[in-house]
Design an enzyme around this catalytic site. Structure first.
Site, short mmCIF file in Angstrom:
data_model
loop_
_atom_site.label_atom_id
_atom_site.label_comp_id
_atom_site.label_asym_id
_atom_site.label_seq_id
_atom_site.Cartn_x
_atom_site.Cartn_y
_atom_site.Cartn_z
N MET A 1 -3.41 0.69 5.50
CA MET A 1 -2.76 1.64 6.40
C MET A 1 -3.55 2.94 6.43
O MET A 1 -3.77 3.55 5.37
CB MET A 1 -1.34 1.94 5.92
CG MET A 1 -0.41 0.75 5.96
SD MET A 1 1.21 1.15 5.22
CE MET A 1 0.81 0.95 3.48
N GLY B 1 -1.60 7.21 4.02
CA GLY B 1 -2.74 6.32 3.88
C GLY B 1 -2.72 5.49 2.60
O GLY B 1 -2.68 6.04 1.52
N SER B 2 -2.74 4.16 2.71
CA SER B 2 -2.55 3.31 1.54
C SER B 2 -2.75 1.85 1.94
O SER B 2 -3.32 1.56 2.98
CB SER B 2 -1.13 3.53 1.00
OG SER B 2 -0.20 3.54 2.07
N ARG B 3 -2.26 0.92 1.09
CA ARG B 3 -2.35 -0.50 1.43
C ARG B 3 -1.20 -1.25 0.77
O ARG B 3 -0.57 -0.75 -0.17
CB ARG B 3 -3.69 -1.09 1.00
CG ARG B 3 -3.85 -1.28 -0.48
CD ARG B 3 -5.27 -1.64 -0.85
NE ARG B 3 -5.56 -3.06 -0.78
CZ ARG B 3 -6.80 -3.56 -0.81
NH1 ARG B 3 -7.85 -2.75 -0.85
NH2 ARG B 3 -7.00 -4.85 -0.79
#
EC number: 4.1.1.65
Length: 217
Positions: A93, A182-184
């Site tokens: 993301m 922001g990440s996953r």
């Protein structure tokens, strides 16, 4: 089944209210042009915390995307949280994606495990094991198969939020967490799952089918 949540994620309400109030106060004292940078920040906060309705596929063998973003991993590997070989699918993301996390399946939460860690770029493979992360192991209601969802913090995202507990029953598409900025999310599936996505493909939480996992008798 409709997505039963507000259009703006609750995590964003304090940020949006603060940005709006400051923008209004500066607008009153300095005029539109003086407040323009703050209005732009307010719009960014609004778009970041948006949480739009999504259609939820009803196919019993469908494993749904837990987050908006781009597919960065589709591979066979070890699931360290459930102790097994697995098919891993990772969704990255960026700051412009919706950051709500939603359950990929109907099932019971069997395990929750939080790991402190680093904050390297979540687009990198090493982020899965080095970064701050929160693992949720879910046993599918229909046949007992296990799916693991792992929220991974990123370079900018340094706050993982998870709202569920061990023993909770989740429905597919149900909102269970949020990661800021922001990440996953890593998804670990049984090795006989059939991926429906490829690396580089853009996916939408709940609406996109990541993989098919046949219901076992």
């Amino acid at each position: 089944m409709n997505y039963p949540h507000p259009l703006i994620a609750r995590e964003g309400w304090p940020f949006l209210a603060g940005a709006f109030i400051v923008s209004v106060l500066v607008h009153i004292s300095a005029g539109f042009w003086g407040a323009l940078p703050l209005w732009i920040v307010t719009l960014f906060v609004l778009q970041f915390f948006r949480d739009p309705p999504r259609p939820i596929p009803s196919a019993p063998n469908a494993i749904l995307a837990p987050a908006d973003g781009r597919i960065v991993v589709v591979e066979k590997t070890q699931d360290p949280y459930a102790g097994r070989e697995a098919l891993k699918i990772s969704v990255f993301m960026n700051v412009f994606n919706v950051h709500s996390n939603r359950s990929s399946l109907d099932g019971k939460v069997e395990k929750l495990e939080y790991f402190p860690g680093k904050f390297v770029n979540a687009d990198l493979d090493k982020a899965s094991m080095e970064n701050e992360r929160n693992a949720v192991v879910i046993r599918r209601a229909s046949d007992g198969q296990v799916v693991t969802l792992v929220q991974v913090a990123g370079l900018v995202a340094r706050r993982i939020l998870c709202y569920i507990n061990v023993g909770d029953m989740l429905s597919r598409g149900q909102r269970y967490g949020f990661i800021r900025f922001g990440s996953r999310v890593d998804v670990y599936l049984p090795t006989d799952a059939r991926p429906r996505v490829t690396i580089g493909e853009k996916v939408s939480a709940s609406a996109t089918v990541l993989a098919d996992l046949d219901v076992r008798a």
